[in-house]
Design an enzyme around this catalytic site. Structure first.
Site, short mmCIF file in Angstrom:
data_model
loop_
_atom_site.label_atom_id
_atom_site.label_comp_id
_atom_site.label_asym_id
_atom_site.label_seq_id
_atom_site.Cartn_x
_atom_site.Cartn_y
_atom_site.Cartn_z
N GLU A 144 44.33 51.53 14.82
CA GLU A 144 43.11 51.48 13.76
C GLU A 144 42.33 50.12 13.91
O GLU A 144 41.17 50.25 13.68
CB GLU A 144 43.70 51.54 12.55
N GLU A 156 52.26 54.50 20.09
CA GLU A 156 51.79 55.20 18.89
C GLU A 156 50.59 56.24 19.45
O GLU A 156 49.45 55.68 19.49
CB GLU A 156 51.30 54.49 17.86
N SER A 202 53.71 59.64 12.55
CA SER A 202 54.24 60.77 11.86
C SER A 202 55.77 60.78 11.61
O SER A 202 56.28 61.85 11.77
CB SER A 202 53.68 62.17 12.26
N GLY A 258 49.44 59.91 11.08
CA GLY A 258 48.89 60.35 9.86
C GLY A 258 48.66 61.79 9.79
O GLY A 258 48.09 62.36 8.86
N HIS A 301 46.94 47.52 16.99
CA HIS A 301 47.04 48.81 16.30
C HIS A 301 45.99 49.59 16.68
O HIS A 301 45.01 48.97 16.73
CB HIS A 301 47.32 48.70 14.83
N ASN A 359 54.64 50.01 8.54
CA ASN A 359 53.16 49.48 8.47
C ASN A 359 52.56 50.06 7.09
O ASN A 359 52.24 51.19 7.30
CB ASN A 359 52.73 49.69 9.81
N LYS A 410 49.51 49.27 6.20
CA LYS A 410 48.19 49.40 6.28
C LYS A 410 47.69 49.01 5.14
O LYS A 410 48.25 47.83 4.62
CB LYS A 410 47.80 50.91 6.67
P1 13P Z 1 52.23 57.37 10.11
O1 13P Z 1 53.70 57.18 10.21
O2 13P Z 1 51.65 57.47 8.76
O3 13P Z 1 51.75 58.58 11.24
O4 13P Z 1 51.40 56.07 10.66
C1 13P Z 1 52.13 55.58 11.94
C2 13P Z 1 51.17 54.19 12.09
O5 13P Z 1 50.13 54.14 12.56
C3 13P Z 1 52.49 52.99 12.04
O6 13P Z 1 51.77 51.91 12.67
#
Ligand code: 13P
Length: 252
Positions: free
Chosen positions: A98, A166, A211, A172, A96, A11, A13
């Site tokens: 976010e 997640e 992560s 992150g 997601h 992803n 983002k």
């Molecule tokens: P990271 O791998 O950067 O922690 O992000 C995970 C994520 O949100 C994938 O959708």
């Protein structure tokens, strides 16, 4: 019922300009040379989907990070599943954390988006996960199973649905849950899928995200009921991402 192959999904983002084409061609080449025992997907920003899908990179599927619940209409700035289908997207991430946080998306909205994705023949990757406050309060299982129940449509099948667990606090941050914690949540997700969809629920892939990197992928991916990964930061560079894909070669 036979489960689909495991999936390692990236992803991106809100990252990636035209030069990111290099990462897709490089990833395709790494898989050509070394092979992969899982399916591989990259979900770039909307702006790159058409371009990346026109490359000759058959080892890497290109998907989307979101879609609107309606197929067309007065929704300024939004993108429909039908538009993504026209660009060749076989997978659409919905819900997601976010988007749930930044855009106030409820599980009911996520459910409607998953239906929209399925209606154009795409696989919806439905995301769920608890915050750090919820985990510390001992509510992680409750939060995840409640989100899941409302976010998965009745139309879910092995072919059109993937779940991604997640934990928000692992995204992150470099923090990852213990293998035991991942196992506990993934088992709860699996049990809900079995309760709701019978034997078909056993074959729906459940991804872990938060992560994931080359150094921890093999351990995370060997946990029971973990059928792949949803990767953010470590998916931006082909070589880093391929380390995660290669981890599958060491499992089983
Ligand atoms: P990271 O791998 O950067 O922690 O992000 C995970 C994520 O949100 C994938 O959708």
């Amino acid at each position: 019922m036979t489960a689909p192959r495991a999936l390692v999904a990236g992803n991106w983002k809100m990252n990636g300009l035209k030069q990111a084409v290099y990462e897709i061609t490089r990833l395709n080449e790494l898989i050509n040379v070394n092979g992969a025992t899982c399916d591989v997907l990259i979900c770039p920003p909307f702006t790159l989907i058409g371009h990346l899908n026109s490359l000759s990179a058959p080892n890497v599927a290109i998907g989307a990070q979101d879609c609107h619940m309606n197929m067309s209409g007065a929704h300024t700035g939004d993108i429909s599943a039908e538009m993504l289908n026209e660009l060749g997207c076989g997978y659409i991430i919905v819900g997601h954390s976010e988007r749930r946080a930044d855009h106030g998306e409820s599980s009911e909205t996520v459910n409607a988006k998953a239906v929209a994705a399925q209606n154009v023949g795409a696989t919806a990757i439905i995301c769920v996960g608890e915050t750090i406050e919820q985990r510390e309060a001992g509510e992680a299982l409750d939060v995840v199973t409640t989100q899941l129940k409302a976010s998965i449509p009745d139309s879910a099948t092995t072919d059109n649905t993937i779940i991604a667990y997640e934990p928000v606090w692992a995204i992150g941050t470099g923090k990852v849950p213990t293998a035991a914690d991942v196992a506990e949540v993934h088992l709860a997700v699996r049990n809900q899928l079995l309760d709701r969809f019978g034997a078909g629920g056993d074959a729906i892939n459940i991804l872990y995200g938060g992560s994931v990197k080359g150094s921890n992928a093999a351990e995370l991916m060997s946990v029971a009921n973990v059928n792949g990964a949803l990767v953010g930061g470590a998916s931006l560079k082909a070589d880093d991402f391929f380390d995660i894909i290669a981890a599958f070669g060491h499992i089983g």
